[in-house]
Design a protein around this motif. Structure first.
Motif, short mmCIF file in Angstrom:
data_model
loop_
_atom_site.label_atom_id
_atom_site.label_comp_id
_atom_site.label_asym_id
_atom_site.label_seq_id
_atom_site.Cartn_x
_atom_site.Cartn_y
_atom_site.Cartn_z
N UNK A 129 0.81 -1.23 0.00
CA UNK A 129 0.00 0.00 0.00
C UNK A 129 0.84 1.27 0.00
N UNK A 130 1.87 1.29 0.83
CA UNK A 130 2.62 2.55 0.97
C UNK A 130 3.43 2.88 -0.28
N UNK A 131 3.69 1.89 -1.09
CA UNK A 131 4.49 2.14 -2.31
C UNK A 131 3.64 2.25 -3.58
N UNK A 132 2.31 2.11 -3.44
CA UNK A 132 1.49 2.16 -4.67
C UNK A 132 1.54 3.52 -5.35
N UNK A 133 1.84 4.56 -4.57
CA UNK A 133 1.93 5.88 -5.21
C UNK A 133 3.16 5.99 -6.12
N UNK A 134 4.04 5.02 -6.03
CA UNK A 134 5.23 5.04 -6.90
C UNK A 134 4.97 4.34 -8.24
N UNK A 135 3.73 3.89 -8.44
CA UNK A 135 3.33 3.33 -9.73
C UNK A 135 2.17 4.17 -10.24
N UNK A 136 2.17 4.54 -11.52
CA UNK A 136 1.06 5.34 -12.06
C UNK A 136 0.84 4.98 -13.52
N UNK A 137 -0.34 5.36 -14.01
CA UNK A 137 -0.71 5.07 -15.40
C UNK A 137 -0.86 6.37 -16.18
#
Ligand SMILES: NC(=O)c1ccc[n+]([C@@H]2O[C@H](COP(=O)([O-])OP(=O)(O)OC[C@H]3O[C@@H](n4cnc5c(N)ncnc54)[C@H](OP(=O)(O)O)[C@@H]3O)[C@@H](O)[C@H]2O)c1
Length: 290
Positions: free
Chosen positions: A57-65
């Motif tokens: 969860x805490x690293x999901x902001x490091x992936x984007x579309x």
């Protein structure tokens, strides 16, 4: 453990993912770029799942579309599909930006240019060729900012349809459609207008100099067509707040610098949290902070 790298996943509806979008992705702060071309709605589920199921969860902001490609409607369908496959209830989602053909970032840059000179709530706009992807977004943003907007098209039903759609999207929008089939229709379309944004196809002049010179209420002219003949005669492609006759002019390259800045900032913004959907209005809100 090492800091996770920022990964941008580029979903392009064209067979060959846009190099332009790839360069801006890197300049906007992506560390890694995964580019997919020829993406169709039926491919999206696996791509989204690959993005949301791989990091904590805490690293999901490091992936984007990022959704791009030359067909704006196809891009919009991908965005709908992308959102269907996120799992926000359990926090499994990533941020996504829509900018097919640069339509969002270009429209935002044009409207920001006008905003430097006019209070929108007291202004009346004419969007020439406002039925295309860029023109529709210009209309949306102007109406959302409280301007009174006329959307012009060579075909009245097309203009009226766009106006109706935008009224549905912006509560209280003051927006109408008007037919402009040639120069003879322009004086009536320009009547009382404070500014014009010409969003016509490349290489088509929509507004001759001798017509707009005679419209005393005009203050700002913005042309988004960079291919000669330009969309507004008498406004140069590099104009950026340039005095022309009694108005201030912006050409496509004059607006283009702001567009690039906004595009890069929007990419950077994607990596601030995992719950953003950056479409026209959100990109406009971001541009207001730059
Ligand atoms: N500066 C930048 O960074 C940037 C980025 C993206 C796009 N652009 C430019 O922004 C402009 C708008 O882009 P877009 O993709 O929305 O354009 P588009 O879809 O190609 O065309 C917009 C509208 O132009 C009208 N049109 C088409 N052919 C015409 C003709 N022969 N005569 C008169 N009107 C005609 C059509 O309206 P009706 O049929 O309803 O009349 C159409 O809906 C283009 O010039 C594009 O190159 C600039």
């Amino acid at each position: 453990m090492a800091e996770k790298r920022k990964i941008l996943i580029q979903l392009d509806t064209d067979p060959q993912p846009s190099v332009f979008d790839r360069v801006v992705a890197i300049d906007g702060g992506a560390d890694e770029l995964f580019s997919y071309g020829g993406v169709k709605p039926e491919n999206v589920r696996e791509l989204v799942h690959g993005a949301i199921f791989t990091r904590g969860h805490k690293d999901l902001k490091k992936t984007a579309l990022f959704i791009g490609g030359s067909d704006v409607s196809a891009g919009e369908r991908l965005l709908e599909e992308v959102q269907k496959h996120m799992l926000p209830k359990i926090g499994l989602r990533v941020s996504v930006m829509l900018d097919p053909s640069g339509a969002n970032t270009t429209a935002v840059a044009a409207v920001r240019a006008a905003a430097q000179h006019l209070p929108f709530t007291a202004s009346k706009a004419l969007v020439l060729a406002g039925t295309g992807p860029v023109g529709q977004r210009v209309g949306l943003l102007l109406a959302g900012q409280g301007a009174e907007v006329r959307i012009a098209s060579r075909q009245l039903p097309r203009a009226e349809h766009v106006a109706e759609v935008l009224r549905g999207r912006v509560p209280g929008a003051r927006i109408s459609g008007i037919a402009v089939t040639g120069p003879a229709d322009l004086p009536a379309a320009l009547e009382g207008r404070n500014f014009v944004i010409a969003a016509g196809a490349a290489g088509v002049c929509l507004l001759p100099l001798d017509v707009w010179k005679k419209c005393p209420t005009l203050q700002v002219l913005i042309d988004l067509n960079a291919v000669a003949p330009l969309g507004i005669e008498g406004v140069d492609v590099i104009d950026a707040g340039t005095a022309r006759e009694h108005v201030v002019g912006y050409g496509a390259l004059g607006v283009g610098g702001t567009k690039m800045k906004i595009h890069r900032a929007a990419i950077a913004k994607l990596f601030e949290s995992n719950d953003q959907v950056l479409d026209s209005e959100q990109i406009y809100a971001l541009a207001q902070t730059l």
